[in-house]
Design a protein around this motif. Structure first.
Motif, short mmCIF file in Angstrom:
data_model
loop_
_atom_site.label_atom_id
_atom_site.label_comp_id
_atom_site.label_asym_id
_atom_site.label_seq_id
_atom_site.Cartn_x
_atom_site.Cartn_y
_atom_site.Cartn_z
N UNK A 43 43.26 40.76 35.08
CA UNK A 43 43.86 39.61 35.73
C UNK A 43 43.79 39.78 37.24
N UNK A 44 44.38 38.84 37.96
CA UNK A 44 44.33 38.86 39.42
C UNK A 44 45.48 39.67 40.00
N UNK A 45 45.19 40.34 41.12
CA UNK A 45 46.18 41.14 41.84
C UNK A 45 46.29 40.64 43.27
N UNK A 46 47.52 40.56 43.77
CA UNK A 46 47.73 40.26 45.19
C UNK A 46 48.22 41.52 45.88
N UNK A 47 47.45 42.01 46.87
CA UNK A 47 47.78 43.24 47.55
C UNK A 47 48.43 43.02 48.90
N UNK A 48 48.82 44.12 49.49
CA UNK A 48 49.42 44.13 50.82
C UNK A 48 48.30 44.14 51.87
N UNK A 49 48.43 43.31 52.89
CA UNK A 49 47.47 43.27 53.99
C UNK A 49 48.12 43.87 55.23
N UNK A 50 47.54 44.95 55.75
CA UNK A 50 48.04 45.55 56.99
C UNK A 50 47.05 45.25 58.11
N UNK A 51 47.29 45.82 59.27
CA UNK A 51 46.40 45.57 60.41
C UNK A 51 44.99 46.09 60.15
N UNK A 52 44.84 47.08 59.29
CA UNK A 52 43.52 47.69 59.10
C UNK A 52 43.10 47.83 57.65
N UNK A 53 43.96 47.48 56.69
CA UNK A 53 43.64 47.78 55.30
C UNK A 53 44.21 46.75 54.33
N UNK A 54 43.67 46.77 53.11
CA UNK A 54 44.27 46.07 51.97
C UNK A 54 44.74 47.15 51.01
N UNK A 55 46.00 47.04 50.55
CA UNK A 55 46.56 48.06 49.66
C UNK A 55 47.11 47.37 48.42
N UNK A 56 46.63 47.83 47.25
CA UNK A 56 47.08 47.29 45.98
C UNK A 56 47.87 48.38 45.27
N UNK A 57 49.19 48.17 45.16
CA UNK A 57 50.10 49.17 44.64
C UNK A 57 50.31 49.01 43.13
N UNK A 58 50.62 50.13 42.48
CA UNK A 58 51.06 50.12 41.08
C UNK A 58 50.14 49.31 40.18
N UNK A 59 48.85 49.56 40.24
CA UNK A 59 47.89 48.85 39.41
C UNK A 59 47.80 49.56 38.06
N UNK A 60 48.15 48.91 36.96
CA UNK A 60 48.11 49.59 35.65
C UNK A 60 46.67 49.81 35.19
N UNK A 61 46.42 51.02 34.68
CA UNK A 61 45.08 51.32 34.20
C UNK A 61 45.07 51.84 32.77
N UNK A 62 46.23 52.09 32.20
CA UNK A 62 46.32 52.82 30.94
C UNK A 62 45.59 52.14 29.80
N UNK A 63 45.56 50.81 29.77
CA UNK A 63 44.93 50.13 28.65
C UNK A 63 44.29 48.83 29.12
#
Length: 208
Positions: free
Chosen positions: A50-70
Protein backbone atom coordinates in the motif's frame (compact mmCIF):
# COMPACT_ATOMS: atom_id res chain seq x y z
CA UNK A 1 36.60 3.95 1.77
CA UNK A 2 35.81 0.71 3.57
CA UNK A 3 36.49 -2.58 1.82
CA UNK A 4 33.46 -4.36 0.39
CA UNK A 5 33.27 -8.15 0.51
CA UNK A 6 31.39 -9.40 -2.55
CA UNK A 7 29.46 -12.67 -2.26
CA UNK A 8 30.24 -15.42 -4.75
CA UNK A 9 27.59 -18.10 -4.16
CA UNK A 10 24.02 -18.29 -5.30
CA UNK A 11 24.56 -16.60 -8.69
CA UNK A 12 21.75 -18.50 -10.40
CA UNK A 13 19.43 -17.84 -7.47
CA UNK A 14 20.27 -14.14 -7.57
CA UNK A 15 19.55 -13.95 -11.30
CA UNK A 16 16.17 -15.64 -10.89
CA UNK A 17 15.35 -13.53 -7.86
CA UNK A 18 16.40 -10.40 -9.72
CA UNK A 19 14.00 -11.22 -12.54
CA UNK A 20 11.15 -11.63 -10.05
CA UNK A 21 12.08 -8.38 -8.30
CA UNK A 22 12.19 -6.54 -11.63
CA UNK A 23 8.74 -7.82 -12.55
CA UNK A 24 7.31 -6.76 -9.19
CA UNK A 25 8.97 -3.35 -9.45
CA UNK A 26 7.55 -2.89 -12.95
CA UNK A 27 4.10 -3.64 -11.61
CA UNK A 28 4.52 -1.10 -8.84
CA UNK A 29 5.69 1.51 -11.32
CA UNK A 30 2.71 0.89 -13.56
CA UNK A 31 0.30 1.05 -10.65
CA UNK A 32 1.82 4.19 -9.24
CA UNK A 33 1.89 5.84 -12.66
CA UNK A 34 4.89 7.93 -11.75
CA UNK A 35 8.07 8.71 -13.68
CA UNK A 36 11.39 9.68 -12.16
CA UNK A 37 11.28 13.29 -11.09
CA UNK A 38 7.56 13.54 -11.77
CA UNK A 39 6.13 12.52 -8.41
CA UNK A 40 3.11 14.74 -7.60
CA UNK A 41 3.73 14.17 -3.88
CA UNK A 42 7.31 13.20 -2.97
CA UNK A 43 6.25 12.26 0.55
CA UNK A 44 4.12 9.35 -0.74
CA UNK A 45 5.57 6.07 -1.97
CA UNK A 46 3.61 3.03 -3.17
CA UNK A 47 4.89 -0.32 -1.88
CA UNK A 48 3.49 -3.76 -2.64
CA UNK A 49 1.42 -3.47 0.55
CA UNK A 50 0.00 0.00 0.00
CA UNK A 51 0.98 3.67 0.03
CA UNK A 52 3.20 5.26 2.69
CA UNK A 53 3.48 8.92 3.63
CA UNK A 54 6.93 9.76 5.00
CA UNK A 55 8.53 12.64 6.82
CA UNK A 56 10.14 15.35 4.65
CA UNK A 57 13.13 17.15 6.16
CA UNK A 58 15.42 19.78 4.67
CA UNK A 59 17.60 17.10 3.08
CA UNK A 60 15.82 13.74 3.28
CA UNK A 61 12.64 11.67 3.10
CA UNK A 62 12.20 9.33 6.08
CA UNK A 63 9.65 6.53 6.23
CA UNK A 64 9.29 5.24 9.79
CA UNK A 65 7.96 1.94 11.13
CA UNK A 66 7.41 0.28 7.75
CA UNK A 67 6.12 -3.28 8.32
CA UNK A 68 7.99 -5.97 6.43
CA UNK A 69 7.13 -9.19 8.25
CA UNK A 70 4.48 -10.39 5.82
CA UNK A 71 3.46 -9.40 2.27
CA UNK A 72 -0.12 -10.06 3.37
CA UNK A 73 0.08 -7.14 5.83
CA UNK A 74 -1.62 -4.69 3.51
CA UNK A 75 -3.57 -1.53 4.23
CA UNK A 76 -6.08 0.73 2.50
CA UNK A 77 -5.44 4.39 1.87
CA UNK A 78 -2.15 6.06 2.80
CA UNK A 79 -0.33 4.74 5.88
CA UNK A 80 1.23 7.41 8.10
CA UNK A 81 4.98 6.79 8.30
CA UNK A 82 5.95 10.33 9.28
CA UNK A 83 7.22 9.44 12.75
CA UNK A 84 8.32 6.46 14.82
CA UNK A 85 5.36 5.43 16.91
CA UNK A 86 6.83 2.43 18.74
CA UNK A 87 10.29 1.72 20.10
CA UNK A 88 11.75 -1.04 17.95
CA UNK A 89 13.14 -3.92 19.99
CA UNK A 90 15.13 -6.76 18.44
CA UNK A 91 12.01 -8.63 17.35
CA UNK A 92 10.28 -5.61 15.81
CA UNK A 93 8.90 -6.38 12.35
CA UNK A 94 9.34 -2.83 11.03
CA UNK A 95 12.15 -0.92 9.37
CA UNK A 96 13.02 2.65 8.44
CA UNK A 97 13.82 3.87 4.92
CA UNK A 98 15.71 7.14 4.40
CA UNK A 99 16.38 8.67 1.00
CA UNK A 100 17.77 12.01 -0.18
CA UNK A 101 14.96 14.53 -0.41
CA UNK A 102 14.90 14.91 -4.19
CA UNK A 103 14.94 11.19 -4.98
CA UNK A 104 11.94 9.46 -6.51
CA UNK A 105 11.05 6.19 -8.18
CA UNK A 106 13.53 5.05 -10.83
CA UNK A 107 16.56 6.92 -9.44
CA UNK A 108 18.53 3.62 -9.29
CA UNK A 109 20.55 4.58 -6.20
CA UNK A 110 22.68 2.11 -4.23
CA UNK A 111 21.03 0.68 -1.11
CA UNK A 112 22.75 0.51 2.28
CA UNK A 113 21.15 -1.77 4.87
CA UNK A 114 22.10 -1.01 8.48
CA UNK A 115 21.61 -4.17 10.53
CA UNK A 116 21.07 -3.89 14.26
CA UNK A 117 19.04 -0.69 14.35
CA UNK A 118 21.80 1.85 13.62
CA UNK A 119 19.91 4.70 11.97
CA UNK A 120 21.54 7.15 9.62
CA UNK A 121 20.56 9.88 7.19
CA UNK A 122 22.08 9.73 3.70
CA UNK A 123 23.64 13.16 3.95
CA UNK A 124 25.20 12.70 7.39
CA UNK A 125 26.04 9.08 8.24
CA UNK A 126 27.17 9.09 11.89
CA UNK A 127 28.98 5.77 11.89
CA UNK A 128 30.53 3.05 9.70
CA UNK A 129 31.71 3.98 7.18
CA UNK A 130 32.27 7.74 7.57
CA UNK A 131 32.87 8.34 3.87
CA UNK A 132 29.69 6.84 2.41
CA UNK A 133 28.40 8.76 -0.63
CA UNK A 134 25.35 10.95 0.07
CA UNK A 135 23.20 9.60 -2.75
CA UNK A 136 22.13 6.32 -1.21
CA UNK A 137 18.94 4.78 0.10
CA UNK A 138 19.52 3.83 3.73
CA UNK A 139 17.42 1.07 5.30
CA UNK A 140 17.61 0.53 9.05
CA UNK A 141 16.72 -3.00 10.15
CA UNK A 142 16.42 -4.04 13.82
CA UNK A 143 18.86 -6.64 15.12
CA UNK A 144 16.33 -9.46 15.36
CA UNK A 145 17.00 -13.05 14.33
CA UNK A 146 18.53 -14.05 11.00
CA UNK A 147 15.15 -15.09 9.56
CA UNK A 148 13.66 -11.70 10.44
CA UNK A 149 16.53 -9.86 8.75
CA UNK A 150 16.13 -12.08 5.68
CA UNK A 151 12.43 -11.19 5.59
CA UNK A 152 13.40 -7.51 5.62
CA UNK A 153 15.80 -8.10 2.69
CA UNK A 154 13.06 -9.91 0.75
CA UNK A 155 10.78 -6.92 1.36
CA UNK A 156 13.51 -4.59 0.15
CA UNK A 157 13.99 -6.55 -3.08
CA UNK A 158 10.29 -6.09 -3.80
CA UNK A 159 10.15 -2.42 -2.81
CA UNK A 160 13.54 -0.72 -3.29
CA UNK A 161 12.64 0.73 -6.69
CA UNK A 162 9.68 2.88 -5.54
CA UNK A 163 12.02 4.49 -2.98
CA UNK A 164 14.57 5.23 -5.71
CA UNK A 165 16.89 2.31 -4.88
CA UNK A 166 18.41 -0.52 -6.90
CA UNK A 167 17.90 -3.90 -5.16
CA UNK A 168 20.90 -5.38 -6.99
CA UNK A 169 23.23 -3.03 -5.09
CA UNK A 170 22.21 -3.91 -1.52
CA UNK A 171 25.20 -3.65 0.82
CA UNK A 172 24.95 -4.85 4.41
CA UNK A 173 26.51 -2.81 7.23
CA UNK A 174 26.65 -3.77 10.88
CA UNK A 175 28.30 -5.90 13.55
CA UNK A 176 30.42 -8.81 12.32
CA UNK A 177 28.08 -11.30 13.96
CA UNK A 178 25.20 -10.15 11.75
CA UNK A 179 27.32 -9.98 8.60
CA UNK A 180 28.83 -13.43 9.16
CA UNK A 181 25.40 -14.93 9.74
CA UNK A 182 24.28 -13.73 6.30
CA UNK A 183 27.55 -14.65 4.59
CA UNK A 184 27.31 -18.23 5.85
CA UNK A 185 23.59 -18.71 5.21
CA UNK A 186 22.58 -20.10 1.79
CA UNK A 187 19.18 -18.44 2.25
CA UNK A 188 20.90 -15.03 2.28
CA UNK A 189 23.25 -15.59 -0.65
CA UNK A 190 21.07 -13.91 -3.29
CA UNK A 191 19.66 -11.16 -1.06
CA UNK A 192 22.65 -8.78 -1.04
CA UNK A 193 25.61 -7.80 -3.17
CA UNK A 194 28.24 -7.37 -0.46
CA UNK A 195 29.13 -6.27 3.06
CA UNK A 196 31.03 -3.39 4.56
CA UNK A 197 33.32 -3.58 6.41
CA UNK A 198 35.00 -6.78 5.27
CA UNK A 199 34.63 -9.63 7.76
CA UNK A 200 36.92 -12.48 8.76
CA UNK A 201 34.22 -15.02 7.99
CA UNK A 202 33.92 -14.10 4.28
CA UNK A 203 36.69 -16.35 2.96
CA UNK A 204 35.48 -19.46 4.73
CA UNK A 205 31.84 -18.68 3.95
CA UNK A 206 32.30 -18.31 0.19
CA UNK A 207 35.03 -20.88 -0.37
CA UNK A 208 37.64 -18.34 -1.45
Amino acid sequence: MGTMTMTGAGVAQRMAFGAISAALAAGLLATAGRASGGDPDPSVVRTDQGELRGEITASARIFHDVPYASPAQEWHGVRDATEARTPCADACGALTVTTPRGVSVGADLPVDVRLGGSSTAPDAPPDDPPDDPPNVVVVTVPAGELAAQQAALHWLHRNAVPFGGNPDTITLHGPSAHLCAHLTSPDSAYLFAGTRPATGCATAARGR
